[in-house]
Scaffold this motif. Sequence first.
Motif, short mmCIF file in Angstrom:
data_model
loop_
_atom_site.label_atom_id
_atom_site.label_comp_id
_atom_site.label_asym_id
_atom_site.label_seq_id
_atom_site.Cartn_x
_atom_site.Cartn_y
_atom_site.Cartn_z
N GLU A 105 0.83 -1.20 0.00
CA GLU A 105 0.00 0.00 0.00
C GLU A 105 0.86 1.26 0.00
OE1 GLU A 105 -3.43 1.34 3.00
OE2 GLU A 105 -3.96 -0.42 1.79
N ALA A 106 1.94 1.25 0.79
CA ALA A 106 2.80 2.42 0.86
C ALA A 106 3.54 2.66 -0.45
CB ALA A 106 3.81 2.25 1.99
N GLY A 107 3.94 1.56 -1.12
CA GLY A 107 4.72 1.69 -2.34
C GLY A 107 3.89 1.80 -3.61
N ALA A 108 2.57 1.90 -3.47
CA ALA A 108 1.70 2.00 -4.64
C ALA A 108 2.05 3.24 -5.47
CB ALA A 108 0.24 2.07 -4.19
N ALA A 109 1.85 3.12 -6.76
CA ALA A 109 2.08 4.23 -7.70
C ALA A 109 3.53 4.71 -7.67
CB ALA A 109 1.12 5.39 -7.41
N GLY A 110 4.45 3.81 -7.32
CA GLY A 110 5.86 4.14 -7.36
C GLY A 110 6.36 5.01 -6.22
N ARG A 111 5.56 5.17 -5.15
CA ARG A 111 5.99 6.04 -4.06
C ARG A 111 7.19 5.46 -3.31
NH1 ARG A 111 0.20 7.14 -1.17
NH2 ARG A 111 0.46 4.89 -0.78
N SER A 112 8.06 6.34 -2.87
CA SER A 112 9.08 5.92 -1.91
C SER A 112 8.43 5.88 -0.53
CB SER A 112 10.26 6.90 -1.92
OG SER A 112 9.84 8.19 -1.51
N PHE A 113 8.86 4.94 0.29
CA PHE A 113 8.21 4.82 1.60
C PHE A 113 9.22 4.44 2.67
CE2 PHE A 113 8.02 0.57 -0.19
CZ PHE A 113 8.25 -0.28 0.89
N ALA A 114 8.80 4.67 3.91
CA ALA A 114 9.62 4.35 5.07
C ALA A 114 8.74 3.73 6.13
CB ALA A 114 10.29 5.60 5.61
N VAL A 115 9.38 3.18 7.14
CA VAL A 115 8.69 2.63 8.31
C VAL A 115 9.08 3.46 9.53
CG1 VAL A 115 8.54 0.65 9.89
CG2 VAL A 115 8.55 0.29 7.40
N ALA A 116 8.10 3.83 10.32
CA ALA A 116 8.33 4.46 11.61
C ALA A 116 7.85 3.50 12.69
CB ALA A 116 7.59 5.79 11.73
N THR A 117 8.73 3.16 13.62
CA THR A 117 8.36 2.18 14.63
C THR A 117 9.24 2.32 15.87
OG1 THR A 117 7.82 -0.17 14.96
CG2 THR A 117 9.79 0.33 13.67
N THR A 118 9.10 1.35 16.78
CA THR A 118 9.73 1.46 18.10
C THR A 118 10.83 0.42 18.33
OG1 THR A 118 8.07 -0.03 19.04
CG2 THR A 118 7.59 2.33 19.13
N THR A 119 11.11 -0.43 17.34
CA THR A 119 11.91 -1.63 17.58
C THR A 119 13.18 -1.67 16.72
OG1 THR A 119 10.48 -2.78 16.00
CG2 THR A 119 9.97 -3.03 18.34
N PRO A 120 14.23 -0.97 17.12
CA PRO A 120 15.44 -0.94 16.29
C PRO A 120 16.10 -2.30 16.11
CG PRO A 120 15.82 0.10 18.44
CD PRO A 120 14.34 -0.09 18.30
N ALA A 121 15.88 -3.22 17.02
CA ALA A 121 16.49 -4.55 16.87
C ALA A 121 15.89 -5.33 15.70
CB ALA A 121 16.33 -5.35 18.16
N LEU A 122 14.78 -4.86 15.18
CA LEU A 122 14.13 -5.55 14.06
C LEU A 122 14.41 -4.86 12.72
CD1 LEU A 122 10.64 -6.45 15.59
CD2 LEU A 122 12.63 -7.94 15.27
#
Length: 218
Positions: A105-122
Amino acid sequence: MSRILLINPNTNRGTTEAMVAIAASAMPDHHFAGRTAPFGENMIVEPQALVTGARAVSAILAGEIAEGTVFDGAVIAAFGDPGLDEARRLGTVPVCGIGEASFHEAGAAGRSFAVATTTPALERAIAERVEKTGLSSRFIGSFFTPGDPFAVIADPARLKEELSLTVEAAIRAGAEAVIIGGGPLAMAARDLEGRHAVPIIEPVPAAARRIAAMLHPC
């Protein structure tokens, strides 16, 4: 009405209930039945917990099949999609994970995307799941809230504020959409919608839409 199992690979029943409610809100014409891991961690914050979560998913699916439960599809409701590949090898019903659904869903239509989260070990595990979807060329990386993940999540106001700052960091780095990564972050993800200049992708609704499309292709 399709019956869909929503499997939480961690042991937190409250998280399961929240995710079922969010999935049902996203796709009200489908029935989502929650299942919570019978063993493992209360929250998945490191790679070994993903391994344990995968075992829990397999155990849940095996138990449902053995009991003759009738279901049309399943959602693996942890961001690292533990057990997803094994579930698909069973070949019983269509299965999707909240991680892969949000990547698509985030990458639809060629979009660049990132993840924001709480778990740097993952961080590595997230990148590997993105690679499995074939979207690595659009993925600019994961961005993490500071501090202990358990402490951050225990304070809803702090969680929303720190996730919002992390989203802004991802946007400055070039993200055209940002995923809030994690089942336990589902309510915070909903609250962040509309607060930023780019789309905020909620993994649980994304998975609800994706499994519905898998069950009822146009």
